[in-house]
Design an enzyme around this catalytic site. Structure first.
Site, mmCIF file in Angstrom:
data_model
loop_
_atom_site.group_PDB
_atom_site.id
_atom_site.type_symbol
_atom_site.label_atom_id
_atom_site.label_comp_id
_atom_site.label_asym_id
_atom_site.label_seq_id
_atom_site.Cartn_x
_atom_site.Cartn_y
_atom_site.Cartn_z
ATOM 1 N N ASP A 296 0.784 -1.259 0.268
ATOM 2 C CA ASP A 296 0.190 -0.201 0.141
ATOM 3 C C ASP A 296 0.820 0.986 0.385
ATOM 4 O OD1 ASP A 296 -2.345 1.474 0.256
ATOM 5 O OD2 ASP A 296 -1.603 1.517 2.383
ATOM 6 N N VAL A 400 -21.502 6.231 -19.325
ATOM 7 C CA VAL A 400 -22.666 5.809 -19.922
ATOM 8 C C VAL A 400 -22.863 4.495 -20.009
ATOM 9 C CG1 VAL A 400 -22.112 8.443 -21.123
ATOM 10 C CG2 VAL A 400 -21.408 6.003 -22.421
ATOM 11 N N HIS A 450 -11.988 3.322 -14.195
ATOM 12 C CA HIS A 450 -12.143 2.445 -13.804
ATOM 13 C C HIS A 450 -12.734 2.631 -12.448
ATOM 14 C CE1 HIS A 450 -13.264 -1.783 -13.182
ATOM 15 N NE2 HIS A 450 -14.666 -1.867 -13.360
ATOM 16 N N ASN A 500 -11.049 -7.712 -13.920
ATOM 17 C CA ASN A 500 -12.583 -8.249 -14.624
ATOM 18 C C ASN A 500 -11.483 -8.542 -15.358
ATOM 19 O OD1 ASN A 500 -14.515 -7.215 -13.856
ATOM 20 N ND2 ASN A 500 -14.468 -5.475 -14.760
#
Length: 726
Positions: A296, A400, A450, A500
């Protein structure tokens, strides 16, 4: 000057009153090995002072001592057990000698006195704090426990119950709360702290304060009857098992140490603490949690550099309102960056403003912000059906619908409305940034940003570098994410980016396990209770949205057809075809109903097994080990590939993205820390058993080469202890 070291000095502040000042060369004081050695030398000198009447400890910094130097921890953990125990004993001799000085002692505390800093002030007779003070023992959050007398002195000073609460939660106490439980003796202003401390020491010298009695209390057994002890420690252990669980042994170990040493005097109690501390340093959990802390720090240092390299964002915009757009707008505005929220539909704008208002109301109800502050934040979000004012914005986040054609059209449209220096960022979860950039005239001013849902709760923001993205753009967006209170990690462009991309092979492992007869409830239970994920894969799919996962799965299959293309209909298809989208429409793998607090609560749905039966021939029993292996191997392999391909820059950043973005179990430290912990050869043996199942189970060559060379992903720590002496 009585003593001058690199990190501290001692001189007389008044006749007979010595003043030890911690003042390291850096920005903060840390009780590292060098400072500890210097403290020992200073105390040796103090014992030789014939005119010494009292000792005052203070800091030359805004904080007293922020704790031990955590960069030294992994080296300490790698030190042979007996050697570490000897070193720890010698360190405790220093604090005991401080406590045993034949004169009254007092610590004047400003700012943080944490970990070793707290243990240092506990060794003095009195403690005065200013109103900025924050005092605590956070060691259990790093998988260890106090090792310099904190678990011995604190329960003797304030009582077993409050001491165990401080130690097991690891949460520091603000000055007023520390005063309530007796951790400090008084609070004064920073300006008067030293004068008040000297005055208090004079009272002790004159016999008005019984410093000897205070000292003896900390050196004697804890004042508990057998019945009180049984109740206190049993209740504490029960609460800890409920809150921390079996994966985090440090809080329970700390309580057991306090319990075992409760009837002992100081030195014997310190020996018990020593034994338990050393045992915790041998655990993979401690190494993982310390590793997360260090990782971190690395990620934050990179973000700080980006902030230095760019101008702060003063005004921003979000294109696309709704829940996600409203969440982004709230996060920006609440951290002081006004935001224009633009949408083509009034209903979406209303939904976005309602989301921001709802989040602010929760803060108001919890007393975390005032009504005035709430009004200021809301007024800094400007909903709009047009682009008016967007020409003044520094960063514009497009949020969007997840459709490449629509996103490209919106980005091209807004590029004509903004100033030539404005940064465009797309909040996309899977669509390649370089693909979207093709619609832009200034692709160098464009990147991915993201956010993870829910925006206000998830700390990670992936900042995605496209083929033509400039470094200036990356720095500006990283700086903006930091301004928003997020942890930005830069990744290179590919379908799904990093998080992802590695998540969908995990879902593929789940689908294959169900195809081969696995039980979704057992899989969820194993991955939650045994492996340590916050949610099992079925529950996670329901939360993500099965329709969302179905769409993203197709994008990933197109991007990586050799591994992620499906061989026939799977469980996600079956659920999607049955209109089971998860929490969003109340039915997925589980059925959902709102509880009394309005939160969706999952329940078993009888039809789920019938739907799963359409993609499998039979049910098969699996062990917990088989389930964990079949679920994790596809993800681990893809994480390794991302490092090999330069999608993610380092094992540290990969592990932090997994912990912050997916909730990877912190006690395992991330994929690379986990691999180093179990051993690369062990992993290869485990993966070999399943390599014929699917291409996602076939390990990359790079890990085979690393294993053959006897290497790890993280550098081996160097022992911080060269000898038992301090």
């Amino acid at each position: 000057m009585i003593y001058q070291g690199e990190n501290l000095s001692v001189d007389y502040i008044e006749n007979g009153i010595a003043h030890l000042v911690f003042n390291a060369a850096g920005s903060v004081n840390k009780l590292n090995i060098a400072t500890l050695r210097s403290l020992g030398e200073a105390i040796d000198v103090l014992y030789k002072q014939k005119d010494l009447q009292a000792l005052l400890l203070s800091s030359g910094k805004s904080a007293f001592i922020v704790g031990a130097d955590i960069t030294e921890f992994l080296g300490l953990f790698d030190t042979p057990e007996e050697e570490l125990s000897d070193w720890l004993h010698q360190a405790n001799v220093i604090f005991s000698r401080l406590e045993d000085l034949p004169v009254p002692t007092l610590s004047a505390i400003t700012g943080f006195a944490l970990g070793g800093g707290c243990e240092c002030v506990l060794a003095t007779d009195f403690r005065l704090a200013d109103d900025t003070a924050s005092i605590g023992l956070p060691e259990t959050q790093l998988g260890i426990m106090p090792g310099w007398g904190g678990s011995v002195r604190l329960p003797r000073l304030i009582g077993a119950d409050p001491a165990m609460e401080v130690i097991t939660t690891g949460k520091p106490k603000r000055a007023k709360d520390a005063l309530k439980i007796g951790m400090v003796d008084g609070i004064v202003s920073r300006e008067t702290l030293i004068d008040a401390s000297v005055s208090m020491l004079k009272q002790a010298i004159d016999g008005q304060l019984n410093w000897q009695q205070r000292r003896e209390q900390k050196k004697a057994p804890i004042q508990l009857s057998p019945l009180e002890a049984a109740m206190s420690f049993n209740v504490a252990k029960g609460m800890i098992m409920k809150m921390a669980g079996k994966h985090y042994p440090a809080p329970l170990t700390a309580v057991k140490s306090i319990e075992q040493s409760a009837n002992m005097h100081r030195d014997d109690a310190l020996a018990i603490e020593n034994k338990h501390f050393v045992a915790l340093t041998r655990t993979d959990v401690a190494k993982s949690l310390v590793g997360i802390f260090l990782n971190d720090q690395l990620v934050k240092s990179k973000a700080k550099q980006a902030v230095k390299n760019s101008e702060p964002v003063k005004n921003a915009a979000v294109l696309g309102a709704g829940i996600m757009g409203g969440g982004i707008a709230y996060q920006s505005a609440s951290k002081g960056v006004p935001v224009l929220m633009k949408d083509i539909a009034q209903a979406s704008l209303d939904l976005g403003m309602n989301e921001a208002s709802k989040l602010l109301n929760k803060q108001l109800e919890r007393g975390r912000l005032s009504g005035l502050k709430m009004a200021q934040v809301l007024s800094s979000i400007t909903p709009s059906l047009n682009y008016g004012g967007i020409e003044t914005k520094d960063v514009i986040v497009e949020a969007v619908v997840e459709n490449p054609t629509i996103k490209a059209a919106v980005l091209a449209e807004v590029e004509n409305e903004v100033n030539e220096h404005a940064i465009l960022a797309s909040n996309t979860s899977t669509i390649p940034i370089s693909l979207l950039a093709k619609s832009l005239k200034r692709p160098e001013n464009f990147c991915g940003m993201h956010f993870f849902n829910p925006v206000h709760r998830m700390p990670l923001v992936e900042v995605i570098r496209g083929e033509k993205t400039s470094q200036q753009t990356i720095d500006r967006v990283v700086a903006y994410a930091s301004q928003m209170g997020k942890t930005p990690i830069v990744v290179n462009d590919c379908p799904g980016f990093f998080v992802n991309r590695v998540l969908f092979p995990y879902f593929a492992g789940f689908s294959l396990l169900l195809r081969d007869g696995g039980n979704y409830q057992q899989i969820d239970k194993v991955m939650e209770k045994e492996f340590g994920w916050p949610m099992g894969p079925a529950y996670l799919l329901d939360v993500v949205g099965i329709d969302t996962a179905h769409h993203a799965q197709a994008v990933m299959a197109q991007g990586f057809p050799e591994r992620m293309a499906k061989n026939g209909r799977d469980v996600i298809d079956a659920m999607f075809e049955d209109d089971r989208y998860g929490q969003k429409n109340g039915i997925g793998f589980y059925a959902y109903a709102l509880d009394k607090k309005g939160k969706p609560k999952k329940n078993i749905d009888e039809k789920t097994n019938a739907i799963i039966a359409t993609i499998t021939d039979s049910t098969q029993p699996y062990t917990s080990e088989q389930i964990s292996a079949r679920m994790m191997i596809p993800m681990i392999n893809e994480v390794i590939r991302c490092l090999d391909e330069g999608i993610i820059a380092s094992p540290a950043e990969a592990d932090m993205a997994l912990v912050y973005g997916l909730g990877f179990p912190p006690f395992k430290g991330g994929v690379f820390r986990y691999l180093d912990s179990i051993g690369l050869d062990t992993y290869l043996d485990m993966a070999k058993e399943f390599e014929q199942l699917s291409p996602v189970y076939q390990v990359p060559d790079s890990i085979k080469q690393k294993a053959a060379a006897g290497e790890c992903y993280y550098p081996a720590p160097k022992s911080s202890v060269s000898s038992p002496s301090v």
